[in-house]
Design a protein around this motif. Structure first.
Motif, PDB file in Angstrom:
ATOM      1  N   ILE A   1       0.881  -1.171   0.000  1.00 61.60           N
ATOM      2  CA  ILE A   1       0.000   0.000   0.000  1.00 61.60           C
ATOM      3  C   ILE A   1       0.917   1.219   0.000  1.00 61.60           C
ATOM      4  CG2 ILE A   1      -1.782   1.295   1.198  1.00 61.60           C
ATOM      5  CD1 ILE A   1      -2.807  -1.355   0.199  1.00 61.60           C
ATOM      6  N   TYR A   2       0.811   1.994  -1.054  1.00 59.20           N
ATOM      7  CA  TYR A   2       1.638   3.180  -1.263  1.00 59.20           C
ATOM      8  C   TYR A   2       0.947   4.367  -0.574  1.00 59.20           C
ATOM      9  CZ  TYR A   2       3.981   6.724  -4.287  1.00 59.20           C
ATOM     10  OH  TYR A   2       4.687   7.784  -4.786  1.00 59.20           O
ATOM     11  N   VAL A   3       1.642   5.012   0.342  1.00 58.96           N
ATOM     12  CA  VAL A   3       1.053   6.081   1.144  1.00 58.96           C
ATOM     13  C   VAL A   3       1.759   7.398   0.871  1.00 58.96           C
ATOM     14  CG1 VAL A   3       0.461   6.850   3.474  1.00 58.96           C
ATOM     15  CG2 VAL A   3       0.563   4.392   2.966  1.00 58.96           C
TER      16      VAL A   3
ATOM     17  N   GLY B   1      -3.178  10.258   0.327  1.00 55.17           N
ATOM     18  CA  GLY B   1      -3.899   9.073   0.773  1.00 55.17           C
ATOM     19  C   GLY B   1      -3.141   7.791   0.492  1.00 55.17           C
ATOM     20  N   GLN B   2      -3.873   6.702   0.209  1.00 53.33           N
ATOM     21  CA  GLN B   2      -3.280   5.396   0.010  1.00 53.33           C
ATOM     22  C   GLN B   2      -3.657   4.828  -1.364  1.00 53.33           C
ATOM     23  OE1 GLN B   2      -4.402   2.773   3.207  1.00 53.33           O
ATOM     24  NE2 GLN B   2      -3.400   4.005   4.773  1.00 53.33           N
TER      25      GLN B   2
ATOM     26  N   TYR C   1       3.884   1.442   2.588  1.00 54.13           N
ATOM     27  CA  TYR C   1       5.106   2.122   2.168  1.00 54.13           C
ATOM     28  C   TYR C   1       4.851   3.630   2.116  1.00 54.13           C
ATOM     29  CZ  TYR C   1       8.782   3.522  -1.186  1.00 54.13           C
ATOM     30  OH  TYR C   1       9.820   4.138  -1.830  1.00 54.13           O
ATOM     31  N   ASP C   2       5.349   4.353   3.102  1.00 53.47           N
ATOM     32  CA  ASP C   2       5.097   5.785   3.234  1.00 53.47           C
ATOM     33  C   ASP C   2       6.174   6.583   2.504  1.00 53.47           C
ATOM     34  OD1 ASP C   2       4.527   8.376   3.993  1.00 53.47           O
ATOM     35  OD2 ASP C   2       4.124   7.868   6.089  1.00 53.47           O
ATOM     36  N   VAL C   3       5.773   7.292   1.445  1.00 56.47           N
ATOM     37  CA  VAL C   3       6.737   8.058   0.651  1.00 56.47           C
ATOM     38  C   VAL C   3       6.657   9.556   0.938  1.00 56.47           C
ATOM     39  CG1 VAL C   3       6.722   6.366  -1.209  1.00 56.47           C
ATOM     40  CG2 VAL C   3       5.145   8.305  -1.304  1.00 56.47           C
TER      41      VAL C   3
END
Length: 242
Positions: free
Chosen positions: A116-118, A122-123, A193-195
């Motif tokens: 999950i790309y954050v 949002g996501q 995965y927080d970018v």
């Protein structure tokens, strides 16, 4: 089987604790947790000490960058498999490792799953499409190291190259693949995965240049066309954001 989780951090006191909690709350029992700190001065060490009883090993010392720190984690790992869940990132749920390591993977070298790309908007769910599965001219690795597991003996053999600032994980995967490494995809969401503050997200253009370099594309004329267009897109997006 023992799984080693490595968290690399430097002055990330604001986001480190959620990563630690994500790791130590896993229902999977055979976890070795290692934290590699780059000599933080912002309160990070106090957070690490708060969870000292749940952490197998940790060090705090200067390093030569994220991939040097990750290599230190490889050297310290004693698990059969190694995952890099760096500061700010989390496992999708507390049963993630239990869901993945319920089978024998002795015949594989590299396991990868979904993420999950954050970001600030949002996501977004992302299914990986690795570089060897796509026909794009200059494909990226297709998955993040947070959602991958590499066998310890393979990680030792193919350590991260310090030549790259943004694509060291891609370069490691590429060398493993070129050496006939055995890859396995599991359709399981592994990581959030927080970018938002990600180094690679802030340097996407430079990261793509490194991707092209390791694929041997820099002397190809298509490379210049591709990156000229990517540069223009990057400049336009930055202009709009401002």
């Amino acid at each position: 089987m023992k799984i080693t989780i490595v968290t690399v951090t430097y002055n990330c006191s604001r986001i480190l604790e959620k990563t630690i909690k994500s790791v130590i709350s896993q229902t999977y029992k055979e976890i070795e947790y290692i934290i590699i700190d780059g000599g933080s001065t912002d309160g990070t060490i106090e957070i690490i000490k708060k969870y000292d009883s749940k952490i197998a090993k940790w060090i705090s010392e200067p390093d030569k960058g994220i991939y040097d720190a990750m290599n230190k984690g490889i050297d310290m790992a004693t698990g059969e498999w190694v995952n890099f869940m760096n500061a700010g990132d989390m496992f999708y749920s507390n049963i993630t490792l239990s869901n993945i390591f319920n089978k024998d993977y002795s015949s594989f070298d590299f396991i990868y799953g979904d993420r999950i790309y954050v970001n600030k908007d949002g996501q977004k769910y992302e299914k990986p499409l690795l570089f060897f599965e796509t026909t794009k001219y200059c494909p990226t690795k297709g998955c993040c190291h947070q959602s991958t597991f590499v066998k310890k003996n393979i990680a030792i053999k193919y350590k991260f190259s310090l030549k790259y600032k943004f694509s060291g994980d891609y370069e490691m995967m590429y060398r493993i693949y070129k050496s006939n490494g055995r890859f396995l995809y599991r359709p399981i969401v592994v990581a959030l995965y927080d970018v938002t503050d990600s180094l690679s997200a802030k340097n996407r253009f430079l990261g793509r240049k490194e991707d092209a370099q390791l694929l041997g594309l820099k002397k190809n004329c298509k490379y210049y066309i591709y990156f000229s267009l990517l540069w223009l897109k990057t400049m336009f997006v930055n202009l709009i954001n401002k």
